[in-house]
Design a protein around this motif. Structure first.
Motif, PDB file in Angstrom:
ATOM      1  N   PRO A 380      20.962  36.025  57.940  1.00  0.00           N
ATOM      2  CA  PRO A 380      21.245  35.697  56.545  1.00  0.00           C
ATOM      3  C   PRO A 380      20.965  34.251  56.166  1.00  0.00           C
ATOM      4  CG  PRO A 380      23.279  35.919  57.795  1.00  0.00           C
ATOM      5  CD  PRO A 380      22.174  36.408  58.670  1.00  0.00           C
ATOM      6  N   GLN A 381      20.924  33.331  57.133  1.00  0.00           N
ATOM      7  CA  GLN A 381      20.611  31.931  56.852  1.00  0.00           C
ATOM      8  C   GLN A 381      19.229  31.535  57.370  1.00  0.00           C
ATOM      9  OE1 GLN A 381      24.840  31.065  58.521  1.00  0.00           O
ATOM     10  NE2 GLN A 381      24.174  29.157  57.580  1.00  0.00           N
ATOM     11  N   GLY A 382      18.446  32.541  57.758  1.00  0.00           N
ATOM     12  CA  GLY A 382      17.172  32.237  58.374  1.00  0.00           C
ATOM     13  C   GLY A 382      17.365  31.865  59.835  1.00  0.00           C
ATOM     14  N   GLN A 383      16.423  31.127  60.364  1.00  0.00           N
ATOM     15  CA  GLN A 383      16.483  30.722  61.763  1.00  0.00           C
ATOM     16  C   GLN A 383      17.577  29.692  61.976  1.00  0.00           C
ATOM     17  OE1 GLN A 383      12.675  30.076  63.979  1.00  0.00           O
ATOM     18  NE2 GLN A 383      13.411  27.975  64.101  1.00  0.00           N
ATOM     19  N   CYS A 384      18.329  29.821  63.082  1.00  0.00           N
ATOM     20  CA  CYS A 384      19.391  28.856  63.412  1.00  0.00           C
ATOM     21  C   CYS A 384      18.870  27.849  64.430  1.00  0.00           C
ATOM     22  CB  CYS A 384      20.623  29.583  63.933  1.00  0.00           C
ATOM     23  SG  CYS A 384      21.452  30.629  62.710  1.00  0.00           S
ATOM     24  N   ALA A 385      18.935  28.204  65.713  1.00  0.00           N
ATOM     25  CA  ALA A 385      18.478  27.285  66.774  1.00  0.00           C
ATOM     26  C   ALA A 385      17.065  27.600  67.246  1.00  0.00           C
ATOM     27  CB  ALA A 385      19.446  27.338  67.954  1.00  0.00           C
ATOM     28  N   GLY A 386      16.439  28.605  66.651  1.00  0.00           N
ATOM     29  CA  GLY A 386      15.105  29.037  67.078  1.00  0.00           C
ATOM     30  C   GLY A 386      15.146  30.509  67.429  1.00  0.00           C
ATOM     31  N   PRO A 387      14.046  31.237  67.296  1.00  0.00           N
ATOM     32  CA  PRO A 387      14.078  32.691  67.496  1.00  0.00           C
ATOM     33  C   PRO A 387      14.550  33.113  68.880  1.00  0.00           C
ATOM     34  CG  PRO A 387      11.809  31.855  67.314  1.00  0.00           C
ATOM     35  CD  PRO A 387      12.722  30.749  66.891  1.00  0.00           C
ATOM     36  N   ASP A 388      14.089  32.445  69.907  1.00  0.00           N
ATOM     37  CA  ASP A 388      14.490  32.828  71.258  1.00  0.00           C
ATOM     38  C   ASP A 388      15.961  32.494  71.507  1.00  0.00           C
ATOM     39  OD1 ASP A 388      11.931  33.710  71.723  1.00  0.00           O
ATOM     40  OD2 ASP A 388      11.300  31.899  72.806  1.00  0.00           O
ATOM     41  N   ALA A 389      16.380  31.307  71.088  1.00  0.00           N
ATOM     42  CA  ALA A 389      17.774  30.895  71.291  1.00  0.00           C
ATOM     43  C   ALA A 389      18.718  31.781  70.481  1.00  0.00           C
ATOM     44  CB  ALA A 389      17.951  29.435  70.896  1.00  0.00           C
ATOM     45  N   ASP A 390      18.336  32.119  69.249  1.00  0.00           N
ATOM     46  CA  ASP A 390      19.185  32.972  68.414  1.00  0.00           C
ATOM     47  C   ASP A 390      19.328  34.359  69.027  1.00  0.00           C
ATOM     48  OD1 ASP A 390      19.256  30.815  66.733  1.00  0.00           O
ATOM     49  OD2 ASP A 390      18.151  31.758  65.090  1.00  0.00           O
ATOM     50  N   ALA A 391      18.212  34.899  69.517  1.00  0.00           N
ATOM     51  CA  ALA A 391      18.265  36.224  70.134  1.00  0.00           C
ATOM     52  C   ALA A 391      19.126  36.205  71.394  1.00  0.00           C
ATOM     53  CB  ALA A 391      16.843  36.692  70.474  1.00  0.00           C
ATOM     54  N   ALA A 392      19.061  35.122  72.154  1.00  0.00           N
ATOM     55  CA  ALA A 392      19.867  35.017  73.375  1.00  0.00           C
ATOM     56  C   ALA A 392      21.353  34.944  73.042  1.00  0.00           C
ATOM     57  CB  ALA A 392      19.439  33.792  74.180  1.00  0.00           C
TER      58      ALA A 392
END
Length: 420
Positions: A380-392
């Motif tokens: 909802p806020q777009g990317q947070c810490a980066g796609p890989d970090a967010d998915a982790a």
């Protein structure tokens, strides 16, 4: 706690603050009570229920409840209400330095914590009642400020909490008396001034016997909170902070029910820091509270880590929500993550309330600038810490949350962008 590295006479202004808080809450259409005084919805007549010529018989009201769907998911019953809870509000140096920078941009005086919390607003807006945990005592507006191990944080965090939509905060933690009675009183005064109700720590012995009850459009909700300890410190008076004790919490719940509470929540400040599993005390107390039959939800904070959600005998236990806001820890990745949980309660034809939906949203704290950020699958806020970090982070959170069968029991991820 921290990035762990980790009665007194009321002030003269306390009564005035309480009156001002009541006015603010009335203006928001949400009225709270303590000490057993029955609340009224803002704008309602002053007569007591059942009095006056316009009152309908109690049996007629019970037979034909007013449909009240509440905010959030579709209501499977005639009446529903939703409650949102988050973890520790843990303000360290880097967070108030960020607030100073944000104030310079927004033109707000001194500090502006609003941007730090802004990502939570959308979730709060889709809930009937939102409750935070004010972990630490606050200083005066100009300080001096300090963080771990003895917190004395900027009071500007409190009005920002109100402005993003919270209506109440729990205040009992292992840091509650870091600054003694003065710090405790400053914190409660600041909460009252902002229009936030509170429980867990108290100004007077009489106040400590009260029950915090919040009125939503559909239900009266009681909140009972306690902490496992005070970091070895002793309060000036034993009644100043509620200590974790199942019989005492159950007695308060029974008192709340007698005063008309429809739904009773228990908040436990307990557990081992950075652990992904509840300890023996957490499990023992949480299950004793559920076994009493007096509580509709048990949830916790303190561990600076997300812990499992469990459906125990039909009642949800959220062992730890992790941190709501904190500065980043270079040592403990779990410290930087949190859980926002929203529970919908529905009333069945017999009048009994129970949870009909539990949804959780994973979050992470990011820096440059410091912000609370949802790493939900709908981003909802777009990317947070980066796609890989967010998915982790999302996967790590889901694994812990569902480790005791919560997913199979019906707990789901809260995808806020898919709600109206």
């Amino acid at each position: 706690m921290g990035i762990s590295r980790g009665g007194a006479a009321p002030r003269a202004g306390a009564t005035l603050w309480a009156l001002l808080a009541a006015v603010v809450l009335a203006g928001c259409g949400l009225v709270a009570e303590q000490d057993g005084q029955a609340p009224r919805s803002a704008g309602s007549a002053s007569q007591s229920p059942g009095s006056g010529p316009a009152s309908a018989p109690a049996t007629a009201r019970a037979a034909s409840p007013t449909p009240t769907p509440g905010k959030g998911p579709g209501c499977p019953a005639v009446r529903c209400t939703t409650v949102l809870v988050t973890g520790d509000m843990l303000v360290h140096d880097e967070l108030w330095q960020q607030a100073q920078q944000d104030a310079a941009v927004s033109g707000a005086p001194g500090m502006d914590f609003g941007p730090l919390l802004e990502g939570q607003r959308r979730y709060i807006n889709n809930s009937d009642l939102a409750i935070c945990h004010q972990e630490t005592p606050v200083a005066g507006p100009d300080g001096p400020f300090s963080s771990y191990p003895s917190f004395n944080v900027p009071p500007q965090i409190i009005p920002a909490t109100k402005q993003v939509g919270y209506q109440a905060c729990t205040t009992g933690s292992n840091h509650t008396i870091d600054r003694g009675t003065d710090g405790l009183l400053r914190t409660l005064d600041a909460l009252d001034a902002a229009g936030l109700k509170h429980t867990g720590s108290y100004r007077t012995e009489n106040e400590s016997h009260g029950i915090l009850m919040m009125q939503t459009p559909a239900a009266k909700i009681a909140v009972i909170q306690a902490t496992y300890g005070l970091n070895g410190l002793l309060p000036e008076y034993p009644w100043q902070v509620d200590m974790l004790d199942a019989p005492a919490m159950i007695a308060k719940a029974e008192k709340a029910r007698a005063a008309g509470a429809d739904i009773v929540l228990a908040a436990m400040h307990a557990g081992d820091e950075y652990a992904s599993e509840p300890n023996a005390q957490q499990q023992e107390v949480a299950r004793a509270l559920v076994d009493s039959g007096q509580f509709n939800l048990v949830y916790g904070h303190h561990t600076h880590s997300v812990q499992p959600i469990e459906n125990y005998k039909g009642t949800w236990i959220v062992y730890s929500l992790g941190n709501s806001v904190t500065e980043l820890s270079p040592w403990y990745v779990v410290n930087n993550e949190g859980l926002l949980v929203r529970v919908q309660f529905g009333q069945d034809p017999s009048g009994k309330w129970s949870a009909t939906d539990l949804a959780w949203a994973p979050s992470v704290i990011v820096r440059d600038p410091y912000r609370w950020c949802s790493v939900g699958a709908d981003a909802p806020q777009g990317q947070c810490a980066g796609p890989d970090a967010d998915a982790a982070t999302r996967q790590r959170t889901r694994t812990v949350v569902e480790s005791r069968g919560a997913g199979a029991a019906g707990a789901r991820e809260l995808l806020i962008t898919r709600e109206p």
